[in-house]
Design an enzyme around this catalytic site. Structure first.
Site, PDB file in Angstrom:
ATOM      1  N   TYR A  64       0.825  -1.215   0.000  1.00  0.00           N
ATOM      2  CA  TYR A  64       0.000   0.000   0.000  1.00  0.00           C
ATOM      3  C   TYR A  64       0.861   1.267   0.000  1.00  0.00           C
ATOM      4  O   TYR A  64       0.481   2.277  -0.588  1.00  0.00           O
ATOM      5  CB  TYR A  64      -0.999  -0.019   1.173  1.00  0.00           C
ATOM      6  CG  TYR A  64      -2.196  -0.893   0.853  1.00  0.00           C
ATOM      7  CD1 TYR A  64      -3.254  -0.394   0.099  1.00  0.00           C
ATOM      8  CD2 TYR A  64      -2.251  -2.220   1.238  1.00  0.00           C
ATOM      9  CE1 TYR A  64      -4.337  -1.186  -0.236  1.00  0.00           C
ATOM     10  CE2 TYR A  64      -3.331  -3.034   0.908  1.00  0.00           C
ATOM     11  CZ  TYR A  64      -4.366  -2.502   0.168  1.00  0.00           C
ATOM     12  OH  TYR A  64      -5.434  -3.296  -0.182  1.00  0.00           O
ATOM     13  N   ASN A  99     -12.860   3.469  -6.330  1.00  0.00           N
ATOM     14  CA  ASN A  99     -11.417   3.686  -6.290  1.00  0.00           C
ATOM     15  C   ASN A  99     -10.970   4.226  -4.939  1.00  0.00           C
ATOM     16  O   ASN A  99     -11.673   5.002  -4.292  1.00  0.00           O
ATOM     17  CB  ASN A  99     -10.998   4.649  -7.398  1.00  0.00           C
ATOM     18  CG  ASN A  99     -11.279   4.074  -8.773  1.00  0.00           C
ATOM     19  OD1 ASN A  99     -11.538   2.881  -8.891  1.00  0.00           O
ATOM     20  ND2 ASN A  99     -11.237   4.906  -9.803  1.00  0.00           N
ATOM     21  N   HIS A 116     -15.072   1.850  -1.362  1.00  0.00           N
ATOM     22  CA  HIS A 116     -14.033   0.939  -0.879  1.00  0.00           C
ATOM     23  C   HIS A 116     -12.942   1.650  -0.088  1.00  0.00           C
ATOM     24  O   HIS A 116     -11.829   1.155   0.027  1.00  0.00           O
ATOM     25  CB  HIS A 116     -13.427   0.156  -2.060  1.00  0.00           C
ATOM     26  CG  HIS A 116     -14.389  -0.808  -2.683  1.00  0.00           C
ATOM     27  ND1 HIS A 116     -14.262  -1.292  -3.966  1.00  0.00           N
ATOM     28  CD2 HIS A 116     -15.516  -1.380  -2.181  1.00  0.00           C
ATOM     29  CE1 HIS A 116     -15.265  -2.122  -4.229  1.00  0.00           C
ATOM     30  NE2 HIS A 116     -16.037  -2.181  -3.167  1.00  0.00           N
ATOM     31  N   PRO A 219     -13.528  -0.184 -22.497  1.00  0.00           N
ATOM     32  CA  PRO A 219     -13.027  -0.774 -23.755  1.00  0.00           C
ATOM     33  C   PRO A 219     -13.424  -2.236 -23.916  1.00  0.00           C
ATOM     34  O   PRO A 219     -13.411  -2.760 -25.031  1.00  0.00           O
ATOM     35  CB  PRO A 219     -11.502  -0.645 -23.644  1.00  0.00           C
ATOM     36  CG  PRO A 219     -11.197  -0.034 -22.336  1.00  0.00           C
ATOM     37  CD  PRO A 219     -12.457   0.207 -21.571  1.00  0.00           C
TER      38      PRO A 219
HETATM   39  C1  BJW Z   1     -10.873   0.957 -18.651  1.00  0.00           C
HETATM   40  C2  BJW Z   1      -9.702   1.523 -19.079  1.00  0.00           C
HETATM   41  C3  BJW Z   1      -9.790   2.823 -19.552  1.00  0.00           C
HETATM   42  C4  BJW Z   1      -9.199  -0.429 -18.387  1.00  0.00           C
HETATM   43  N1  BJW Z   1     -10.976   3.444 -19.569  1.00  0.00           N
HETATM   44  N2  BJW Z   1     -12.035   1.580 -18.685  1.00  0.00           N
HETATM   45  C5  BJW Z   1     -21.957 -11.827  -4.409  1.00  0.00           C
HETATM   46  C6  BJW Z   1     -21.543 -12.770  -5.324  1.00  0.00           C
HETATM   47  C7  BJW Z   1     -20.224 -13.265  -5.288  1.00  0.00           C
HETATM   48  C8  BJW Z   1     -19.311 -12.818  -4.347  1.00  0.00           C
HETATM   49  C9  BJW Z   1     -19.736 -11.881  -3.447  1.00  0.00           C
HETATM   50  C10 BJW Z   1     -21.026 -11.406  -3.476  1.00  0.00           C
HETATM   51  N3  BJW Z   1     -21.157 -10.492  -2.496  1.00  0.00           N
HETATM   52  C11 BJW Z   1     -19.969 -10.381  -1.853  1.00  0.00           C
HETATM   53  C12 BJW Z   1     -19.071 -11.221  -2.407  1.00  0.00           C
HETATM   54  C13 BJW Z   1     -17.660 -11.411  -1.991  1.00  0.00           C
HETATM   55  C14 BJW Z   1     -16.742 -10.326  -2.489  1.00  0.00           C
HETATM   56  C15 BJW Z   1     -16.784 -10.294  -4.004  1.00  0.00           C
HETATM   57  O1  BJW Z   1     -17.444  -9.500  -4.631  1.00  0.00           O
HETATM   58  N4  BJW Z   1     -16.012 -11.174  -4.625  1.00  0.00           N
HETATM   59  C16 BJW Z   1     -15.948 -11.230  -6.081  1.00  0.00           C
HETATM   60  C17 BJW Z   1     -14.488 -11.128  -6.524  1.00  0.00           C
HETATM   61  C18 BJW Z   1     -16.631 -12.484  -6.539  1.00  0.00           C
HETATM   62  N5  BJW Z   1     -17.103  -9.040  -1.924  1.00  0.00           N
HETATM   63  C19 BJW Z   1     -16.648  -8.647  -0.749  1.00  0.00           C
HETATM   64  O2  BJW Z   1     -15.936  -9.364  -0.059  1.00  0.00           O
HETATM   65  C20 BJW Z   1     -17.092  -7.285  -0.239  1.00  0.00           C
HETATM   66  N6  BJW Z   1     -17.550  -7.393   1.096  1.00  0.00           N
HETATM   67  C21 BJW Z   1     -18.651  -8.032   1.420  1.00  0.00           C
HETATM   68  O3  BJW Z   1     -19.402  -8.540   0.605  1.00  0.00           O
HETATM   69  O4  BJW Z   1     -18.881  -8.070   2.768  1.00  0.00           O
HETATM   70  C22 BJW Z   1     -20.006  -8.797   3.279  1.00  0.00           C
HETATM   71  C23 BJW Z   1     -20.119  -8.438   4.728  1.00  0.00           C
HETATM   72  C24 BJW Z   1     -21.277  -7.860   5.184  1.00  0.00           C
HETATM   73  C25 BJW Z   1     -21.378  -7.516   6.547  1.00  0.00           C
HETATM   74  C26 BJW Z   1     -20.312  -7.760   7.412  1.00  0.00           C
HETATM   75  C27 BJW Z   1     -19.141  -8.316   6.927  1.00  0.00           C
HETATM   76  C28 BJW Z   1     -19.044  -8.656   5.581  1.00  0.00           C
HETATM   77  C29 BJW Z   1     -15.908  -6.318  -0.160  1.00  0.00           C
HETATM   78  C30 BJW Z   1     -15.328  -6.019  -1.475  1.00  0.00           C
HETATM   79  C31 BJW Z   1     -14.105  -5.128  -1.312  1.00  0.00           C
HETATM   80  C32 BJW Z   1     -13.359  -4.926  -2.612  1.00  0.00           C
HETATM   81  N7  BJW Z   1     -12.114  -4.328  -2.333  1.00  0.00           N
HETATM   82  C33 BJW Z   1     -11.194  -4.040  -3.420  1.00  0.00           C
HETATM   83  C34 BJW Z   1      -9.829  -3.656  -2.821  1.00  0.00           C
HETATM   84  C35 BJW Z   1      -9.870  -2.272  -2.220  1.00  0.00           C
HETATM   85  C36 BJW Z   1      -8.574  -1.908  -1.595  1.00  0.00           C
HETATM   86  C37 BJW Z   1      -7.455  -1.836  -2.602  1.00  0.00           C
HETATM   87  O5  BJW Z   1      -7.569  -1.137  -3.633  1.00  0.00           O
HETATM   88  O6  BJW Z   1      -6.438  -2.459  -2.357  1.00  0.00           O
HETATM   89  O7  BJW Z   1     -11.696  -2.973  -4.233  1.00  0.00           O
HETATM   90  S1  BJW Z   1     -11.040  -5.378  -4.579  1.00  0.00           S
HETATM   91  C38 BJW Z   1     -10.854  -4.369  -5.997  1.00  0.00           C
HETATM   92  O8  BJW Z   1     -11.946  -4.620  -6.903  1.00  0.00           O
HETATM   93  C39 BJW Z   1     -11.000  -2.927  -5.513  1.00  0.00           C
HETATM   94  C40 BJW Z   1     -11.857  -2.335  -6.591  1.00  0.00           C
HETATM   95  O9  BJW Z   1     -12.522  -1.179  -6.104  1.00  0.00           O
HETATM   96  C41 BJW Z   1     -12.792  -3.465  -6.930  1.00  0.00           C
HETATM   97  C42 BJW Z   1     -13.459  -3.360  -8.269  1.00  0.00           C
HETATM   98  O10 BJW Z   1     -12.503  -3.371  -9.287  1.00  0.00           O
HETATM   99  P1  BJW Z   1     -12.712  -2.446 -10.563  1.00  0.00           P
HETATM  100  O11 BJW Z   1     -12.650  -1.023 -10.170  1.00  0.00           O
HETATM  101  O12 BJW Z   1     -13.898  -2.890 -11.312  1.00  0.00           O
HETATM  102  O13 BJW Z   1     -11.362  -2.743 -11.353  1.00  0.00           O
HETATM  103  P2  BJW Z   1     -10.971  -3.967 -12.301  1.00  0.00           P
HETATM  104  O14 BJW Z   1      -9.491  -3.983 -12.333  1.00  0.00           O
HETATM  105  O15 BJW Z   1     -11.661  -5.211 -11.922  1.00  0.00           O
HETATM  106  O16 BJW Z   1     -11.556  -3.559 -13.721  1.00  0.00           O
HETATM  107  C43 BJW Z   1     -11.046  -2.461 -14.442  1.00  0.00           C
HETATM  108  C44 BJW Z   1     -11.969  -2.192 -15.620  1.00  0.00           C
HETATM  109  O17 BJW Z   1     -11.506  -1.038 -16.276  1.00  0.00           O
HETATM  110  C45 BJW Z   1     -11.986  -3.326 -16.666  1.00  0.00           C
HETATM  111  O18 BJW Z   1     -13.331  -3.608 -17.020  1.00  0.00           O
HETATM  112  C46 BJW Z   1     -11.231  -2.722 -17.866  1.00  0.00           C
HETATM  113  O19 BJW Z   1     -11.736  -3.172 -19.108  1.00  0.00           O
HETATM  114  C47 BJW Z   1     -11.535  -1.262 -17.671  1.00  0.00           C
HETATM  115  N8  BJW Z   1     -10.555  -0.348 -18.228  1.00  0.00           N
HETATM  116  N9  BJW Z   1      -8.680   0.584 -18.940  1.00  0.00           N
HETATM  117  C48 BJW Z   1     -12.076   2.759 -19.153  1.00  0.00           C
HETATM  118  N10 BJW Z   1      -8.680   3.450 -20.010  1.00  0.00           N
END
Ligand code: BJW
Ligand code: ZN
Length: 253
Positions: A64, A99, A116, A219
């Site tokens: 981080y 983000n 987040h 994209p």
């Molecule tokens: C462009 C581009 C350009 C490229 N222009 N575009 C339901 C179903 C299944 C699983 C779950 C569910 N509910 C919960 C879960 C579990 C889990 C989850 O979702 N898992 C999945 C992976 C399946 N969720 C959790 O654990 C969440 N918590 C939770 O549910 O708690 C329950 C609870 C309740 C009560 C008490 C206790 C618990 C928490 C989720 C936290 C996510 N955290 C992160 C890390 C943050 C810290 C850090 O940054 O280090 O957040 S993970 C990471 O993913 C980060 C992001 O915000 C998040 C989303 O990612 P994002 O932004 O979409 O990025 P990418 O890289 O995935 O995609 C980039 C996109 O950009 C792509 O599409 C490219 O094409 C595009 N792109 N260039 C425009 N120039």
């Protein structure tokens, strides 16, 4: 583009929902891209967990530190600026971001909702007491480094990043505000998110369920194609300024 511009021009209540892709052209790696430098050999999905921090706090804190330094060096791009221009044009527009960087704020967005958390709000892992954000290291070594986390001023527990890791609840007020905005908007623009991480990925789905139009800028195809009325396939820093221009005939400042 014409259809998208018409949606924007007609919108009265708008939500802009962003993910890592909006910051990609600022040089901030997206979450699921191959990591660069030292970190290319680490799986981000494994590092962003409470278990990883408990097992190896110096590895996670060092990761981080490196990311915070990357964001500090980055500048908002034309996509962030276009989002701020939409807000300026449509008072009441709400920006919801997944983000943990501060590039929306630095582009002029007033109060983006951070689902987040933030790289700039560390807190104690034991008692949640807020901790100061460490000063920028003079230089992050190219080969990276492990950094033991600072200790809490109140209880001496290890300080952790103020972000939401897998398995942790999202901040209640932020999630509620995002759901409220999504359920009352007439247009949701989703930008640069893979739509894979829940509950954040519900936000565009909520908007669609409540009758809003959904416009996606990405994209790549994503699972959010299923709820999107219009898809603009391209990079945010090109597509968003063009969209603002096509809707209102003005370039973002
Ligand atoms: C462009 C581009 C350009 C490229 N222009 N575009 C339901 C179903 C299944 C699983 C779950 C569910 N509910 C919960 C879960 C579990 C889990 C989850 O979702 N898992 C999945 C992976 C399946 N969720 C959790 O654990 C969440 N918590 C939770 O549910 O708690 C329950 C609870 C309740 C009560 C008490 C206790 C618990 C928490 C989720 C936290 C996510 N955290 C992160 C890390 C943050 C810290 C850090 O940054 O280090 O957040 S993970 C990471 O993913 C980060 C992001 O915000 C998040 C989303 O990612 P994002 O932004 O979409 O990025 P990418 O890289 O995935 O995609 C980039 C996109 O950009 C792509 O599409 C490219 O094409 C595009 N792109 N260039 C425009 N120039
Ligand atoms: Zn403490």
């Amino acid at each position: 583009m014409r259809e998208a511009a018409a949606l924007l021009a007609q919108a009265r209540r708008i939500v802009v929902f962003t993910g890592a892709g909006v910051s990609a052209e600022s040089g901030v790696p997206t979450f699921r891209d191959a990591l660069t430098g030292l970190w290319r050999s680490f799986d981000a999905q494994r590092l962003a967990t409470p278990e990883a921090f408990r097992e190896d706090p110096a590895l996670v804190w060092g990761w981080y530190e490196w990311r915070r330094a990357t964001v500090r060096r980055a500048r908002p791009n034309a996509g962030h600026v276009a989002v701020a221009a939409i807000e300026a044009r449509l008072p009441g527009a709400v920006v919801v971001t997944q983000n943990v960087d501060d590039l929306h704020e630095r582009a002029g967005s007033v109060a983006p909702i951070h689902l987040h958390g933030s790289l700039f709000a560390p807190r104690c892992s034991a008692c949640s007491h807020p901790a100061p954000t460490p000063d920028e290291a003079a230089e992050e070594p190219g080969d990276g480094r492990r950094v033991p986390p600072p200790r809490c001023a109140r209880c001496a527990g290890p300080v952790r990043p103020g972000v939401v890791w897998f398995g942790e609840a999202l901040p209640t007020a932020a999630l509620e505000a995002a759901v409220e905005a999504a359920s009352t908007c007439d247009l949701l623009v989703t930008v640069g998110t893979s739509g894979l991480v829940y509950p954040a990925a519900e936000i565009p789905q909520v908007a669609a369920r409540f009758g809003a139009a959904v416009l996606q800028v990405n994209p790549q195809e994503t699972p959010l194609d299923a709820v999107s009325d219009v898809n603009l396939r391209g990079p945010a820093a090109q597509v968003l300024p063009a969209l603002v221009h096509a809707a209102w005939g003005a370039d973002p400042a």
